[in-house]
Design an enzyme around this catalytic site. Sequence first.
Site, PDB file in Angstrom:
ATOM      1  N   GLU A  62       0.793  -1.232   0.000  1.00 16.12           N
ATOM      2  CA  GLU A  62       0.000   0.000   0.000  1.00 16.12           C
ATOM      3  C   GLU A  62       0.825   1.281   0.000  1.00 16.12           C
ATOM      4  OE1 GLU A  62      -3.954  -1.663   2.257  1.00 16.12           O
ATOM      5  OE2 GLU A  62      -2.288  -1.077   3.531  1.00 16.12           O
TER       6      GLU A  62
HETATM    7  C1  TNX Z   1      -4.619  -4.123   4.741  1.00 18.99           C
HETATM    8  S1  TNX Z   1      -2.878  -6.457   4.424  1.00 18.99           S
HETATM    9  C2  TNX Z   1      -3.353  -3.856   5.227  1.00 18.99           C
HETATM   10  C3  TNX Z   1      -3.199  -3.413   6.603  1.00 18.99           C
HETATM   11  C4  TNX Z   1      -4.516  -3.214   7.295  1.00 18.99           C
HETATM   12  C5  TNX Z   1      -5.452  -4.341   6.939  1.00 18.99           C
HETATM   13  C6  TNX Z   1      -6.757  -4.275   7.658  1.00 18.99           C
HETATM   14  C7  TNX Z   1      -1.849  -5.399   4.280  1.00 18.99           C
HETATM   15  C8  TNX Z   1      -0.571  -5.843   3.812  1.00 18.99           C
HETATM   16  N1  TNX Z   1      -2.192  -4.142   4.551  1.00 18.99           N
HETATM   17  O1  TNX Z   1      -2.438  -2.224   6.633  1.00 18.99           O
HETATM   18  O2  TNX Z   1      -4.288  -3.212   8.671  1.00 18.99           O
HETATM   19  O3  TNX Z   1      -5.679  -4.301   5.554  1.00 18.99           O
HETATM   20  O4  TNX Z   1      -7.521  -5.420   7.420  1.00 18.99           O
END
Ligand code: TNX
Length: 570
Positions: free
Chosen positions: A362
């Site tokens: 992300e």
């Molecule tokens: C996605 S999964 C994220 C996290 C959040 C989560 C909440 C991932 C690698 N990144 O930063 O906490 O969703 O479900």
Amino acid sequence: MSSRQPAAADLARTAARAAGELLAPPAQVRLADVVPAPELVTPDPAADFGLAEDAVIRVDADPAARDVAEQLAELLRPATGYPLPVTDSAARADGSLVLTLTSVATSTDAAGPVGAAASAPAGANAAGTGRAAAEALGDEGYRLDVTGAEVRITAGSAAGLFHGVQTLRQLLPAAVESATPVAERWVVPGGTIVDRPQFAYRGAMLDVARHFFPANDVLRVVDHLARYKLNHLHLHLTDDQGWRITVDSWPRLTEVGGSTEVGGGPGGWYTKDDYRRIVAYAARRHVTVVPEIDLPGHTNAALVAYPELAPGKTPPPPYTGTEVGFSYVDPADERTYAFVADVVGEVAALTPGPWLHLGGDEAFKVPADTYRGFIERAQTLVAATGKTVVGWHQLAPTGHADGRVLQWWGTNGDDPETADAVRRGARVILSPGNRVYLDMKYAPDTPIGHDWAGLIDVRRAYDWDPGTHLTGVPAEAVLGVEAPLWTETVTTLAEVEFMLFPRLPAIAELGWSPRSTHDWAAFRDRLAGHGPRWTAAGIAFHPAPEIPWPATSTHPIPTQHSRDEAPHSS
Ligand code: TNX
């Protein structure tokens, strides 16, 4: 006088029958009731074993094996009230509980970056003793023989003995989980189990960044993993809302960046000694800690502490919300790479396991080319520490690094970039968001959790196949499975447990058990027997309606109050 003799004989017979029942009542648990399901189970109802007050644990001289025996004694003493001395095999020939290492005692490290276990059944070979048996049992396998005279656990490694001990624990009555002595008949069902894992990597992740959990909470989570033969604990140590691990060369990371968390609470962080304590506690339970430093995104806490790392060099405000994808360290500044080198260097030096997780998810504001350049440099910096890179599957389009492992958290089971990275040599840990994200709610009325990846009840967590889940990723490229618990909505240890149980054992079974044992109806019944164990151990859990729990094990939903119970002491 002769008229009394029949009465006396009747009395004697009655007394003998009562004594016999006392000595050999039927076992409460069936040999096949173990979670995760063992590879091979051969019950022998005529060979139940009764643990007596004068029982002795006998073990080989190997220090790691001896430590497993000590842990077995520590597990059994509180509930039984028995002394259970641990003695050397060489010193005496008898012993009711016997732990032996077979001749090919290779690595005692359950964590090495090895592939999935060979697929040939262990049964025939492992049924023997000696070198062939040890080879068939592999790094983590064990054999358990229960006869009327003794319980014997045989393995090629201390890790295997440890897993065998977890099996033995489950074969005793649920009251064995009690912290205080219980009047109980400690009978183990007779027969033989030969067992070893399907996948080398079986893990769970705890997000200690969104909400901070003190070291004692983490130790207790390690206990939960070990119970179900999970061998990796991934700690998500850094994120926008907090930096949780001391880095001596960048002290403000924790001093400033550690004092926030979601919702505005006080946060917190681990000193190097806290982290060492977690790592050592885990290692004793054959669990490898995988530290994650999430880069280049998810870094707001670091930028608050060191604005020089921020693009534009202005300090952002501290962040205590739950949005993602807005922060990143400046990929154009050389100082950023000095920071990455220092951080991964110090974390690697504290970490005995082979892995270092770089995050990589992300980073929405970093253009693809820039992201690639950053990750490739960061991977090189990790390699220089001697560790192997793990990263979320967003790393896939970047260059391969020797041994690297991608952690799949997508929800559609199909990603050409990940499949391509696998063709270039990557292996995969499966954490599909819609199957094993333990922060997802069980049902619409679950009081905490998210639902962006769907609702995940126990069956949904259980009923999928890691070996075929991801298109273009063959089973040989699957290192294993991991269940992440993100903690935006999770604030206490009781809430952690409520989200872990009963889904964690379901996922543990996918990682450990051969596919041939996969059967929802049978799993549901085996799992049901664990409710009373969790209750006896004081573990909070969701009384999932699809599990036929025994009537006595209903359990309240946890409150917001943190419990102050210490984990099993070491
Ligand atoms: C996605 S999964 C994220 C996290 C959040 C989560 C909440 C991932 C690698 N990144 O930063 O906490 O969703 O479900």
